[in-house]
Write a protein that holds these residues in place. Structure first.
Motif: not given
Length: 228
Positions: A111-139
């Motif tokens: 699936m990946w050209s290199a090793k997987h860079s994160g952790q996948d959480f299988a959830v239905p489409i439209g599930t609310q995604v929360k900021a894991a911590g406080a901060g500023v959006v840079v992208k």
């Protein structure tokens, strides 16, 4: 008329005159006494309202002081409660609430050209995604927010500790670059965009905002007190 006869006649008259004078005097005393008594009673009656008014004023002042003391105590209690709540508020949380863990950090595969860079959480489409911590959006945006099309719609947040979190394969983005976010704030909805084998959230912790600086996100969150 002899002197003796005259004396006998005068004595009853004198006695009657003296009696009348004494009686008149007693009457005057009685009248004056009665007047004084009435005046004294009237004075007492006039003084009573003043005493009642003073007592009412003291009672009202005591009530006002008690009310003020209660309000002050309630304010102090509310302040303490708010402080305790603020202390208990977690600095970091899970990016989604209900999920199934699938591909993990540094996992290899076709699936990946290199090793997987994160952790996948299988959830239905439209599930609310929360900021894991406080901060500023840079992208924030398509094409991985600038990290490449494999991530689909993605967000990267810079945190106060100098770390960055990334959220990818989103169906909807609810924040813009420069936005300040709080821990647990809804920032997006999960999806299946980009290089994805099914609906899930791809989550990373990075040392920079860019691809290639990922850390083990599960180890990071656990060290921050997050139960996964």
């Amino acid at each position: 008329m002899s002197k003796r006869t005259m004396i006998h006649q005068l004595r009853p008259s004198v006695l009657r005159t003296r009696g009348a004078v004494v009686a008149a005097g007693m009457g005057a005393v009685m009248v004056v006494g009665a007047g004084a008594g009435v005046a004294s009673a009237d004075a007492g009656k006039a003084a009573q309202p003043a005493v009642v008014d003073a007592a009412a004023a003291v009672a009202a002042q005591a009530d006002a002081q008690a009310t003020a003391a209660k309000a002050k105590a309630a304010k102090k209690t509310a302040k303490k409660t708010a402080k305790k709540t603020a202390k208990k508020a977690p600095a970091w949380v899970k990016p989604v609430t209900k999920y199934t863990l699938t591909a993990s950090f540094a996992q290899g595969g076709a699936m990946w050209s290199a090793k997987h860079s994160g952790q996948d959480f299988a959830v239905p489409i439209g599930t609310q995604v929360k900021a894991a911590g406080a901060g500023v959006v840079v992208k924030a945006g398509p094409n991985g927010g600038g990290d490449g099309p494999a991530y689909g719609n993605a967000i990267v947040i810079k945190h106060n500790n100098g770390k960055y979190s990334q959220y990818a394969h989103l169906s909807k983005i609810n924040v813009n670059v420069g936005a300040k976010v709080k821990t647990g704030q809804n920032i997006a909805k999960s999806g299946n965009t980009g290089n994805s084998s099914g609906p899930h959230l791809h989550f990373e912790i990075r040392t920079t905002p860019n691809y290639g600086s990922a850390l083990n996100p599960m180890a990071f969150l656990r060290s921050a007190g997050v139960n996964l």
